[in-house]
Design a protein around this motif. Structure first.
Motif, PDB file in Angstrom:
ATOM      1  N   UNK A   1       4.248  -9.449   8.202  1.00 30.02           N
ATOM      2  CA  UNK A   1       4.791  -8.092   8.252  1.00 30.02           C
ATOM      3  C   UNK A   1       4.959  -7.717   9.724  1.00 30.02           C
ATOM      4  N   UNK A   2       6.203  -7.417  10.106  1.00 29.47           N
ATOM      5  CA  UNK A   2       6.522  -7.085  11.495  1.00 29.47           C
ATOM      6  C   UNK A   2       7.221  -5.731  11.554  1.00 29.47           C
TER       7      UNK A   2
ATOM      8  N   UNK B   1      10.284  -3.931  13.062  1.00 32.91           N
ATOM      9  CA  UNK B   1      11.586  -4.142  13.694  1.00 32.91           C
ATOM     10  C   UNK B   1      12.191  -2.755  13.837  1.00 32.91           C
ATOM     11  N   UNK B   2      12.288  -2.287  15.068  1.00 34.04           N
ATOM     12  CA  UNK B   2      12.746  -0.912  15.294  1.00 34.04           C
ATOM     13  C   UNK B   2      11.730   0.042  14.696  1.00 34.04           C
ATOM     14  N   UNK B   3      12.179   0.894  13.797  1.00 32.74           N
ATOM     15  CA  UNK B   3      11.291   1.869  13.166  1.00 32.74           C
ATOM     16  C   UNK B   3      10.854   1.451  11.766  1.00 32.74           C
ATOM     17  N   UNK B   4      11.230   0.244  11.338  1.00 35.67           N
ATOM     18  CA  UNK B   4      10.938  -0.167   9.965  1.00 35.67           C
ATOM     19  C   UNK B   4      10.050  -1.405   9.921  1.00 35.67           C
ATOM     20  N   UNK B   5       9.147  -1.424   8.949  1.00 34.97           N
ATOM     21  CA  UNK B   5       8.360  -2.623   8.675  1.00 34.97           C
ATOM     22  C   UNK B   5       9.186  -3.538   7.781  1.00 34.97           C
ATOM     23  N   UNK B   6       9.144  -4.830   8.084  1.00 34.35           N
ATOM     24  CA  UNK B   6       9.840  -5.823   7.271  1.00 34.35           C
ATOM     25  C   UNK B   6       8.951  -7.041   7.137  1.00 34.35           C
TER      26      UNK B   6
ATOM     27  N   UNK C   1       0.824  -1.218   0.000  1.00 32.88           N
ATOM     28  CA  UNK C   1       0.000   0.000   0.000  1.00 32.88           C
ATOM     29  C   UNK C   1       0.854   1.263   0.000  1.00 32.88           C
ATOM     30  N   UNK C   2       1.830   1.299  -0.896  1.00 41.01           N
ATOM     31  CA  UNK C   2       2.668   2.483  -1.043  1.00 41.01           C
ATOM     32  C   UNK C   2       3.928   2.488  -0.203  1.00 41.01           C
ATOM     33  N   UNK C   3       4.099   1.521   0.676  1.00 43.68           N
ATOM     34  CA  UNK C   3       5.300   1.420   1.506  1.00 43.68           C
ATOM     35  C   UNK C   3       6.182   0.311   0.945  1.00 43.68           C
TER      36      UNK C   3
END
Length: 147
Positions: free
Chosen positions: A76-77, A79-84, A48-50
């Protein structure tokens, strides 16, 4: 205080991740490969755009390489400030771990899997390997940002 985990399969292994870190569970979709990233980073997908890096969790843990099929799932998790995204074989269920239900890993030496595990939980005679997400993303995030 108890803790809830989403459990999932990697071959015959049952692993768990803290439910609060999960953002969504989505069907497998091929990732776009990127140059000069670690071998466990399969590429990126558009959520969705990310732009979301997708990690081959089996490879990251040192258990071989995943050959994804339509049956695989991306968890989708955060981790810190980022989605992975994490490629897994299947999602099982939600389990509740009592406060005293986590056990430390036995001393198994410095193996790739041990570096990314927080501990073990036992639920109804099943051993669940609990992922330490913050350690899982240590190298992939930094190397992706540098790419």
């Amino acid at each position: 205080m108890s803790r809830q985990l989403i459990t999932f399969q990697l071959s015959d292994q049952v692993l768990g991740v803290d439910i609060m870190a999960i953002r969504e569970i989505r069907a497998w979709s091929p990732a776009t490969p990127l140059p000069n990233v670690p071998s466990h980073v399969r590429g990126v997908v558009n959520l969705r755009g990310v732009v979301l890096p997708v990690l081959d969790l089996r490879h990251r843990l040192g258990w071989g390489i995943t050959d994804p099929t339509a049956r695989h799932v991306i968890i989708v998790v955060r981790i810190g400030e980022q989605l992975q995204g994490l490629i897994v074989d299947a999602v099982n269920d939600i389990v509740t771990i009592p406060e005293d239900g986590m056990q430390p890993l036995p001393d198994i030496g410095d193996t790739p899997a041990a570096n990314f595990l927080e501990g073990l939980a036992t639920i109804e005679d099943r051993l669940i390997l609990v992922l330490a997400l913050e350690r899982l993303g240590d190298h992939s995030v930094n190397q992706l940002e540098a790419a």
